[in-house]
Design an enzyme around this catalytic site. Structure first.
Site: not given
Ligand code: FAD
Length: 818
Positions: A23, A44, A280, A439
């Site tokens: 965007r 989630c 980053y 309240k």
């Molecule tokens: P992710 O969303 O996990 O994405 C990381 C991605 O990187 C993955 O798909 C992985 O396959 C990919 N990856 C890793 N290494 C490599 C590599 N070397 N090459 C290519 N790809 C790679 N948080 C909340 O705040 N509220 C909730 O209710 C909640 N519920 C959850 C329920 C579950 C079952 C789970 C699993 C998580 C939950 N979370 C919740 C946590 C939340 O989903 C995570 O904090 C969030 O997704 C983190 O985002 P991220 O981008 O860091 O990682």
């Protein structure tokens, strides 16, 4: 020149970065590399898909690679893993599923690799039946296993939010669920006493909760797994799910010599930039700044990951936006409860060396989710922690059924804006009866905080009574409320009578004031303080009996679940008794419903039925014990949708407790006050009750001494009555053996041997008898003769004449005189 931006990881943080960047920069060449099959899915929502709450699997897939390309012109390479970052040449090495590799150049790289569930090297953990839930394929695997293998039981290891969500959803599928947690509580974000509310709900909903125990090993057994716990017990389960936490996926970064902290979190600045000016990192894989004390920490949550993605995109596009830390605001549903928290809990502050009432204060209040008079209000318990000067709110925890989310968000917002605890008083919330109260609970927290800071009120610890058994506990509730629940050895003075009855209190001893939710206790405290009681000696039990019962739920569980079953039929059963009067107490908070029942029954004829609907979950427990102790009959006690509906028959001695009706009751006259004889009578009573018999124990003459409170009570007596009272044993601890007393030695030996052999003490037998519904009746005639006053006898007993005893005796087939 076109900027080449490569993003590793295509879910929360990665997808956010890509879409925001597009965007801002139409020309950038954006590529997401994702090792899994899916991008931007709702992780989630995964536990709820397992429980069939989210029925459509597709609903979890928020964006597909195709849509990313069409709408955002972002290239998404799924099933490809980045295996190396070559910082020098600004290139990543990518491995395809077929193991072939290729290099991809970047100008800017974003690492959003997330975290992975921890699977420690426990023997047997590699069993195919020991699973984890993190991705869509994990979800598919668990769902397929549950349905294909006709799984009947599941064991979840770990009581964090994913573990709890899984427990709830597996239970919803009809499985027998065990939750094993190594610590003494689930959800470590909450303080221990608040976690008790969650424990209570888990157990009420049929989860086999095992605390203070970890897994020692797994072993495949038949169609399932034998799970051996650290204490040696073995639990068989068809399926095991490990949910004991996550660790950051930061090996790539470490291998590229990008600085990480001890836990593996990538170190970034507030623009999400690592030490490499072209790399980053965002999301679960990074170390963040703690919003409150600016220390460095790791908080893996979806909200922060998405925001950080946006900030990384801004900076790549040349907008210098920055991230100002994470405060850990989160929320989870546990069956009908919602638990939410923000900021620090008290345990954390204490670990940092801070001391309550010196460095910080806490308050715990129970308030209705909306105006009590509007149907459907339910109580929520709010704990707030704030600095000693009130300028900083350290954290909040809220547990309830409704309205928890908006209150925690208000508190989190106030904290974000660095407002003081007193600002909570002034927040102006939208109000109409279905939504809130004039309240709001958050305003109330501000008022109470002000009262604490200005010294108007002092609260006790939630476990003050067990820590300090000699405490003078002043119960200022009405008699009708105390019948439903009361503590032993309290001084009972209803608030309205307090001004006339100060002399019953010992001014030199500490006084703990107890009421239903804490509001009347505060009024009582003010009355006492204004009348010369010392400031430091008078304090209020926080959040009242409702909180006390939940924090001590183990002790009160039996009472609820033995005699009466709370069904959750979701609809009115067809064979329901037709009540002549219906009473809607929805929204009335404890003690409102019980008081209403009490008032209404007064005007009804014996045998008439009253149907009561309440929204207060504690009503179920209250009405059961209230009926039992007042001689009214509880015909049914059901949970229907979100309401608690009880049908009470006025009186009904012939059918006092439905399960125990009939003419095979047992009556025991306890005439003698000898320890051995009294022990025998309670053992018989408890035994008969266990066999489903109705039991009445009628205490007369020397037997009345058994029921006396151990402490001297301030009651008016004539000279003779005082003399008589002083000569007779006061309570169970003063009773002696009928034979071989030997100046007290025999009695002491008997008590010692009973303890050694794990035989319940007399006090315990009495407590169990009362809880299980044995009717303890003090003979009013002998009380009069012996000068024993009602106030001198323990709580929970009935006062009646011989007529009452004879009525019960007529329906009994065993009548003992001891
Ligand atoms: P992710 O969303 O996990 O994405 C990381 C991605 O990187 C993955 O798909 C992985 O396959 C990919 N990856 C890793 N290494 C490599 C590599 N070397 N090459 C290519 N790809 C790679 N948080 C909340 O705040 N509220 C909730 O209710 C909640 N519920 C959850 C329920 C579950 C079952 C789970 C699993 C998580 C939950 N979370 C919740 C946590 C939340 O989903 C995570 O904090 C969030 O997704 C983190 O985002 P991220 O981008 O860091 O990682």
């Amino acid at each position: 020149m076109t900027k080449k931006v490569v993003i590793i990881g295509g879910v929360a943080g990665g997808a956010s970065t890509a879409t925001r960047l597009r965007r801002l920069d139409e020309k950038a060449q954006i590529t997401i590399i994702e090792r899994g099959e899916y991008i931007s899915y709702a992780n989630c929502g995964l536990p709820y898909h397992i429980g069939n709450v989210i029925k459509e699997r597709n609903a979890l897939l928020l964006l597909t690679p195709e849509i990313m390309k069409q709408r955002y012109n972002v290239d998404v390479l799924v099933n490809q893993e980045v295996i190396k970052i070559d910082r020098q040449n600004k290139r990543v090495l990518v491995k395809r599923k077929d193991k072939s590799e290729y290099g991809l150049d970047y100008d800017k790289l974003v690492i959003s690799t997330g975290s992975s569930p921890i699977r420690p090297p426990i023997p047997g953990i590699d069993s195919s039946r020991v699973m984890s839930l993190w991705t869509i394929p994990d979800t598919d695997k668990i769902k397929a296993y549950v349905s294909d293998s006709k799984v009947k039981s599941a064991l979840v290891v770990g009581g964090g939010f994913i573990g709890l969500e899984l427990a709830e959803n597996l239970k919803a599928l009809g499985l027998k669920v065990t939750l094993v947690e190594m610590l003494d509580q689930v959800m470590t974000l909450y303080d221990y006493e608040m976690a008790q509310l969650i424990h209570e709900s888990l157990e009420e909903n049929g989860i086999n909760l095992i605390l203070n125990n970890g897994v020692a090993s797994f072993e495949d057994k038949g169609q399932g797994v034998n799970v051996t716990l650290k204490d040696g017990q073995v639990i068989y389960s068809d399926l095991v799910i490990m949910s004991i936490g996550v660790r950051p996926n930061s090996d790539l970064a470490k291998d590229a010599n990008i600085a990480t902290n001890q836990k593996g979190g990538i170190i970034v600045d507030d623009h999400m930039l690592t030490e490499d000016p072209d790399i980053y990192a965002v999301g679960d894989v990074i170390e963040v700044e703690d919003f409150i004390d600016k220390s460095r920490t790791m908080i893996p949550l979806a909200g922060p990951a998405n925001k950080q993605g946006r900030i990384a995109a801004d900076n790549i596009a040349g907008i210098k936006s920055s991230y100002d830390g994470t405060q850990g605001t989160c929320i989870v549903r546990i069956f009908e409860l919602t638990a939410a928290s923000t900021g620090y809990n008290e345990k954390y502050l204490q670990k940092q060396g801070l001391v309550r009432n010196k460095d910080y204060h806490t308050l715990t209040i129970t308030q209705n989710s909306h105006a009590g008079y509007y149907p459907g209000a339910t109580p929520l318990t709010l704990k707030l922690i704030f600095s000693n000067d009130g300028k900083k709110i350290y954290g909040g925890q809220i547990i309830g059924r409704d309205g928890v989310d908006k209150r925690i968000d208000s508190i989190a917002t106030v904290m974000r804006l660095n407002a003081s605890v007193l600002d909570l008083k002034n927040l102006e919330f939208a109000y109409a009866p279905p939504y809130s109260s004039a309240k709001d609970p958050v305003n109330m927290a501000g008022f109470v905080a002000e009262n604490i800071l200005t010294g108007l009120v002092k609260f006790s610890d939630w476990d003050v009574i067990e820590k300090n058994p000699d405490l003078q506990v002043l119960d200022i509730r009405e008699e009708a409320e105390r019948v439903a629940f009361s503590l032993d050895n309290t001084i009972n003075i209803p608030l309205g009578q307090l001004r006339e009855r100060f002399n019953e209190l010992d001014k030199d001893k500490d006084i703990l004031i107890f009421c239903a939710i804490g509001v009347r206790s505060y009024n009582a405290l003010r009355v006492l303080r204004e009348n010369g009681f010392l400031k430091e000696k008078v304090y209020v039990y926080p959040a009242g009996t409702r909180f006390y019962i939940s924090t001590h739920y183990k002790e009160y569980q039996m009472e609820d679940h033995t005699a009466y079953t709370v069904t959750d039929s979701g609809h009115q059963s067809d064979d329901k008794a037709i009540a002549s009067i219906s009473l809607d107490c929805s929204g009335l908070q404890c003690p409102g419903p019980i008081m209403q029942v009490f008032e209404n029954l007064k005007t009804m004829a014996p045998g008439q039925l009253l149907e009561v609907t309440a929204s207060d979950p504690g009503f179920t427990r209250d009405i059961a014990s209230w009926c039992r102790r007042t001689g009214n009959t509880l015909i049914s006690n059901e949970k229907i949708g979100n309401s608690y509906v009880a049908v009470v028959q006025k009186g009904g001695a012939a059918v006092r407790v439905p399960e125990l009706a009939g003419t095979d009751g047992k009556t025991i006259i306890v005439f003698d006050g000898d320890l051995d004889k009294v022990l025998a009578s309670f053992i018989i009573a408890n035994g008969a009750l266990a066999m489903g018999r109705r039991v009445t124990m009628f205490f007369t003459f020397w037997g009345l001494n058994v029921l006396r409170k151990p402490n001297k009570q301030k009651v008016k007596k004539s000279f003779l009555e005082k003399m008589f009272g002083a000569m007779m044993p006061r309570g169970t601890s003063k009773l002696k053996l009928s034979k071989m007393n030997m100046g007290g030695m025999g009695t002491a030996m008997m008590k010692y041997i009973m303890k050694e052999k794990n035989v319940d003490s007399l006090d315990e037998l009495i407590r169990k008898a009362q809880k299980a519904g044995v009717r303890l009746v003090a003979c009013t005639m002998s009380m009069d003769v012996m000068g024993i006053k009602e106030e001198e006898l323990i709580d929970g007993i009935e006062f009646a004449g011989v007529g009452s005893y004879l009525a019960d005796a007529e329906e009994s087939n065993v009548n003992l005189f001891i």
